[in-house]
Design a protein around this motif. Structure first.
Motif, short mmCIF file in Angstrom:
data_model
loop_
_atom_site.label_atom_id
_atom_site.label_comp_id
_atom_site.label_asym_id
_atom_site.label_seq_id
_atom_site.Cartn_x
_atom_site.Cartn_y
_atom_site.Cartn_z
N GLU A 189 -25.55 5.47 -40.41
CA GLU A 189 -24.43 5.87 -39.56
C GLU A 189 -23.38 6.61 -40.37
O GLU A 189 -22.82 7.64 -39.93
CB GLU A 189 -23.83 4.63 -38.91
CG GLU A 189 -22.65 4.89 -37.99
CD GLU A 189 -23.06 5.61 -36.72
OE1 GLU A 189 -22.17 6.26 -36.12
OE2 GLU A 189 -24.24 5.54 -36.34
N ILE A 190 -23.09 6.12 -41.58
CA ILE A 190 -22.08 6.76 -42.44
C ILE A 190 -22.56 8.14 -42.87
O ILE A 190 -21.77 9.10 -42.96
CB ILE A 190 -21.79 5.87 -43.66
CG1 ILE A 190 -21.07 4.59 -43.21
CG2 ILE A 190 -20.95 6.61 -44.70
CD1 ILE A 190 -20.96 3.55 -44.31
N GLN A 225 -24.41 10.16 -41.22
CA GLN A 225 -24.27 11.09 -40.10
C GLN A 225 -22.81 11.34 -39.74
O GLN A 225 -22.44 12.45 -39.34
CB GLN A 225 -25.03 10.54 -38.88
CG GLN A 225 -26.53 10.44 -39.10
CD GLN A 225 -27.24 9.77 -37.94
OE1 GLN A 225 -26.61 9.44 -36.93
NE2 GLN A 225 -28.54 9.57 -38.08
N ASN A 226 -22.00 10.31 -39.90
CA ASN A 226 -20.58 10.42 -39.55
C ASN A 226 -19.75 9.86 -40.71
O ASN A 226 -19.44 8.68 -40.73
CB ASN A 226 -20.27 9.64 -38.26
CG ASN A 226 -21.07 10.14 -37.09
OD1 ASN A 226 -20.87 11.25 -36.61
ND2 ASN A 226 -22.00 9.30 -36.62
N PRO A 227 -19.41 10.71 -41.71
CA PRO A 227 -18.65 10.23 -42.87
C PRO A 227 -17.33 9.60 -42.46
O PRO A 227 -16.73 9.96 -41.45
CB PRO A 227 -18.42 11.51 -43.69
CG PRO A 227 -19.50 12.44 -43.24
CD PRO A 227 -19.74 12.13 -41.80
N ILE A 228 -16.90 8.64 -43.27
CA ILE A 228 -15.66 7.92 -42.97
C ILE A 228 -14.46 8.81 -43.27
O ILE A 228 -14.37 9.43 -44.33
CB ILE A 228 -15.57 6.63 -43.82
CG1 ILE A 228 -16.71 5.68 -43.44
CG2 ILE A 228 -14.22 5.96 -43.65
CD1 ILE A 228 -16.76 4.44 -44.30
#
Length: 562
Positions: A550-551, A553-556
């Motif tokens: 998930e990270i 694909q969608n960086p924090i």
């Protein structure tokens, strides 16, 4: 401020003493049961120091008997009971008759009346449920043919004792009136048989549908507490109802409650959840037995005690051995059953108490029964050890394998190689097995549950019935040419024993096991497993992998939006 708490005092005192003396017995390499019995003697009224409540202890022990018999019923189907009826019914009845006659002979030698002798002999004739089942469980014989015969034998003994408990007051009443009425006696007998039959029919017809439905509903709530509570409520409630409405024993009622649940997959979960309570209350059973024992009887009447003990250990055993042998079973089966029954327990105490209240047994007779019970329970683990050593010395490996194969319904080795051997086919094992089958991996399942093995064979899956820690069982599964050994059983320490035995036979096989705790992981790895999977750790790793994907694909974004 001091509070009177007899219940708490009895539980705490009994368990603490049992733990200390059980540990001491274990260090001395003798059965912990001996420690539990000695704990009861120390907590009883006949020794100085701490004295537990002698009225509460037997009732707490009865809870253990109920839970234990419920657990046995969970692994014992009606089909299993019917399969051993041809040996259990005539064997149990004949053995009770032999032991009763021997007891009457000993009582005659001591100058007692024939009626007192009858009650005394009956007390010596029936084995303890707790002792027999604990011995079978420790040796993993519950699901073997020997175990099934012994349990069926025990059930028949319980039924005979239920009839005896009903008939004794009627006989006592006739003797007091001096006007024997055979008609009244026959009527009481038929009424009792009718009640037992009505209870069995009710459980088989109604209970088989209602009990699994209740457990399924409680499991569907997702609450572990509610499920465990439902198991306890059913086991204790049905056992109490059996006594209250049908005059059936607690043990018999609980057994049938468990048996009607046997066909449900929830039976294994129910057995697992009640295991700690069963163990704790079983310990209290042995403590309560020890509390009733007056050691002075050994000094005052040593010959009478030895005579009663000889009837239990020798008379009953020889009778059982002859009966099982005459009915065509192997030497190992005959000896195992005879040793299993070479003790007496809870029904002996109940009968002795009833005999005292009816004036049909003296205090001296009850003390002899208690002394013989204590000594026979202490000797039973020693007899089992001697039996195992005798069989190891007198049987070759080929004879052992042959006898086990005969006992386990003439199993023959599977005819495949380069396969996976799965030990245990519960929730984890069945999921793993299904995935292996979908991947076209040859599979053999080793299970100690007869219903599961039969179900697997009906599905076309190769299955072996037996204890995976035994080499002969793994020979049937062709461990010698298997590629993987997969242990899915939840008990890590039992898995360690299997790993040790398997590694000794196949140093090169790939072994993967399951564990719940870090110490189990270490224990299994030290015994030769290639890898140990701990459920909680794998769940954490899986959740971390999901998060990492998930990270990726969608960086924090570290800045918080305003």
């Amino acid at each position: 401020m001091h509070h009177t708490t007899p219940l708490i005092t009895t539980i705490v005192g009994g368990l603490v003493l049992a733990f200390l003396l059980g540990m001491l017995a274990n260090r001395l390499r003798i059965s912990p049961l001996v420690g539990y019995l000695l704990a009861g003697v120390l907590a009883g009224p006949f020794t100085p120091g701490f004295v537990a409540d002698t009225n509460l202890a037997p009732e707490l022990a009865e809870l253990g008997v109920i839970l234990l018999m419920f657990g046995v019923g969970l692994h014992f189907s009606l089909k299993d009971l019917m399969a051993v009826k041809s040996i259990a019914i005539p064997g149990a009845v004949a053995q009770i008759a032999v032991a009763t006659l021997l007891g009457m002979g000993l009582s005659w030698a001591m100058g007692w009346s024939w009626m007192t002798g009858l009650v005394f002999g009956l007390c010596l004739s029936t084995a303890s449920t707790v002792v027999l089942l604990r011995a079978l469980e420790e040796r993993q014989l519950i699901d073997s043919q020997r175990g099934q015969i012994a349990i069926g034998w025990l059930i028949v003994e319980d039924l005979v004792m239920v009839l005896t408990l009903v008939l004794l007051p009627a006989i006592a009443g006739m003797l007091e009136q001096g006007n024997a009425s055979p008609t009244l006696l026959v009527w009481d007998l038929l009424l009792t048989i009718g009640k037992v039959a009505a209870f069995m029919v009710l459980m088989m017809v109604v209970g088989r549908r209602v009990v699994p439905w209740i457990l399924a509903k409680s499991a569907a709530t997702g609450s572990r507490e509610l499920f465990t509570l439902s198991v306890l409520a059913l086991a204790l409630g049905i056992a109490f109802g059996a006594v209250e409405f049908f005059d059936v024993s607690f043990a018999l009622g609980a057994f049938f409650a468990g048996m009607v649940l046997n066909e449900s997959e929830l039976s294994h979960r129910a057995a697992h959840d009640t295991l700690p309570l069963r163990d704790a209350f079983a310990v209290l059973f042995f403590v309560s037995v020890g509390m009733l024992f007056d050691p002075m009887i050994l000094v005052e009447q040593p010959l009478a005690v030895l005579g009663a003990l000889a009837i239990i250990v020798l008379g009953k055993s020889i009778a059982a051995w002859l009966l099982v042998s005459l009915l065509g079973h192997s030497r190992r089966t005959a000896l195992t059953i005879s040793v299993s029954l070479a003790q007496i327990g809870e029904f002996a105490f109940i009968l002795a108490g009833l005999g005292i209240s009816l004036g049909m047994l003296s205090d001296e007779g009850r003390n002899l029964v208690l002394a013989a019970a204590i000594l026979s329970i202490m000797l039973n683990p020693i007899l089992f050890t001697l039996l195992e050593r005798y069989l190891d010395k007198t049987e070759t490996m080929e004879e052992q394998t042959l006898e086990e194969a005969i006992e386990e319904e003439k199993q023959i080795p599977v005819d495949i190689c380069n396969h996976a051997v799965i030990v245990g086919y519960g929730r984890v094992g069945s999921l793993l097995g299904q995935q292996l089958l979908e991947a076209d991996v040859p599979l053999v399942v080793v299970e100690n549950s007869r219903p599961r093995v039969e179900a697997l064979r009906e599905q076309g899956i190769k299955a072996v019935l037996g204890n995976a820690a035994r080499i002969d069982t793994m020979d049937l599964a062709r461990l010698d040419c298997a590629r993987w050994l997969l242990l899915t059983i939840p008990n890590g320490y039992e898995a360690g024993e299997i790993v040790t035995a398997a590694r000794a036979k196949r140093p090169d096989i790939e072994i993967i096991a399951r564990a719940h705790y870090d110490d189990e992981v270490t224990y299994i790895m030290e015994r030769g497993a290639n890898r140990v999977v701990m459920g909680e750790r794998e769940i954490a790793n899986s959740m971390l992998n999901v998060l990492q994907e998930e990270i990726a694909q969608n960086p924090i974004v570290r800045e918080c939006p305003i």
